[in-house]
Design an enzyme around this catalytic site. Sequence first.
Site, PDB file in Angstrom:
ATOM      1  N   GLN A 175      32.164  49.041  38.006  1.00  0.00           N
ATOM      2  CA  GLN A 175      31.614  49.558  36.752  1.00  0.00           C
ATOM      3  C   GLN A 175      32.417  50.734  36.210  1.00  0.00           C
ATOM      4  OE1 GLN A 175      29.279  48.295  34.901  1.00  0.00           O
ATOM      5  NE2 GLN A 175      28.216  46.873  36.274  1.00  0.00           N
ATOM      6  N   HIS A 192      34.804  39.999  35.549  1.00  0.00           N
ATOM      7  CA  HIS A 192      33.782  39.617  34.578  1.00  0.00           C
ATOM      8  C   HIS A 192      33.000  40.795  34.011  1.00  0.00           C
ATOM      9  CE1 HIS A 192      29.809  39.773  36.804  1.00  0.00           C
ATOM     10  NE2 HIS A 192      30.642  39.970  37.791  1.00  0.00           N
ATOM     11  N   ASN A 220      25.886  50.983  39.008  1.00  0.00           N
ATOM     12  CA  ASN A 220      25.668  49.846  38.125  1.00  0.00           C
ATOM     13  C   ASN A 220      24.304  49.852  37.448  1.00  0.00           C
ATOM     14  OD1 ASN A 220      24.777  49.376  40.862  1.00  0.00           O
ATOM     15  ND2 ASN A 220      24.294  47.279  40.272  1.00  0.00           N
ATOM     16  N   CYS A 238      22.304  41.424  40.118  1.00  0.00           N
ATOM     17  CA  CYS A 238      22.397  40.799  41.437  1.00  0.00           C
ATOM     18  C   CYS A 238      21.069  40.821  42.179  1.00  0.00           C
ATOM     19  CB  CYS A 238      23.460  41.505  42.274  1.00  0.00           C
ATOM     20  SG  CYS A 238      25.104  41.423  41.542  1.00  0.00           S
ATOM     21  N   THR A 288      45.462  29.439  48.750  1.00  0.00           N
ATOM     22  CA  THR A 288      46.247  29.317  47.521  1.00  0.00           C
ATOM     23  C   THR A 288      45.667  30.203  46.427  1.00  0.00           C
ATOM     24  OG1 THR A 288      46.820  27.035  48.076  1.00  0.00           O
ATOM     25  CG2 THR A 288      47.080  27.703  45.785  1.00  0.00           C
ATOM     26  N   GLY A 321      34.023  41.051  42.971  1.00  0.00           N
ATOM     27  CA  GLY A 321      33.685  42.372  43.495  1.00  0.00           C
ATOM     28  C   GLY A 321      33.019  42.327  44.854  1.00  0.00           C
ATOM     29  N   THR A 322      32.127  41.365  45.068  1.00  0.00           N
ATOM     30  CA  THR A 322      31.428  41.281  46.353  1.00  0.00           C
ATOM     31  C   THR A 322      32.409  41.016  47.484  1.00  0.00           C
ATOM     32  OG1 THR A 322      29.320  40.586  45.406  1.00  0.00           O
ATOM     33  CG2 THR A 322      29.749  39.941  47.679  1.00  0.00           C
TER      34      THR A 322
END
Length: 386
Positions: free
Chosen positions: A185, A207, A157, A331, A243, A75-76
């Site tokens: 979220q 995640h 969040n 975070c 890749t 997400g970041t």
Amino acid sequence: MNAPVDPIYLDYAATTPLRDEVRAAMEPYYAVQFGNPSSPHRWGRAARGALEESRARIAEALGARHRDVVFVRGGTESDNLAILGRAEATRAAGGAPCIVTSATEHKAVLDAARSVAARGGRAVVLPVLRSGVIDLEALDRALDEHPCLVSLMWVNNETGVVQPVPEVAARAAEAGVPVHTDAVQAVGKVPVHFERSGVACLSVTGHKIYGPKSTGALLVHQDTPLDPRLHGGGQERGLRPGTQDVAGAVGLAEAVCLAVAEQAELMSRYESLRQRLEGRLSAAIADLRIHGGDARRSPHVTNVGIANIDGQMLTISLDLEGLAVSGGSACQSGSTGGSHVLEAMYGDDARSAIRFSFGRTTTDADVDRAADIVIRVVERLRPHDG
């Protein structure tokens, strides 16, 4: 001797365990179908097929086109690619980049916007109302300044407050301004449809929805110019060279599809759990405040404020009692300051906060035990007269 009691995990907004179905879908791409999707031989073609199938599955689940889906590493990175990529594309076209966002965004968005400002652009951080919802009048004034992007989180969040993203996108479209939404979220929690929402870019990660960590995607319309943040090969439309992680893409696609398919049923159950928990805590703890309680909220999160108690001591004491919760965003767990989200909503009236977030296996019994633990710990930690 009393038998040990199983601990209770109510921090699913921080991260979730990998689902068995997701693990099974990923397994072949670690050792058997391990090819590089850019290679022309059969191993590479098999990997390319799995990658593109995963892209198509995510697109279908989230109401996007196949080509809109750009795989990234979480997400970041997705937030940063949207914001910094848009700013640099604007700069390269001879414009002066300006990012408009809100005071309750994730730090990945706020810090990226500040980075744009530090490099000679501008960052406009809009206030929110006490409910946590963006001030739409302030948004309209900011749109008059012709920013290059508006970035607004779909579901907060920390509080679960749902922002009016489609309305914001409609207002921005009238001004010719694209919108990015951090939907980390939101996916699997509220209905999310990329095309119908009107946004130009949308961030998702694995995640938070029982997928693998370090996986994610940025959904981006082809007519929204972005500059890449990394340079190398031409993978992912040239926006995210390198890749690709085929196993991660397969796992992300499986997690997204399961989350979207189960969203309505799970959210109905989470709403019941949230009402049960908030009701018990409100009845037993004086002056308890439900943060964002006057706004529409995603039911998987509830954040409560408790006065006259040390927040850090509270979360530590709850953990020692076997209850895993958060004081805010995971975070920011290493930060010594208070929540910027609650400060934006309540100013100096912020209290010690506890964020509870529910998961697929959370039960009524878990919620009842959690409420008992919180009530007991608050009673012990709060100062008493006399």
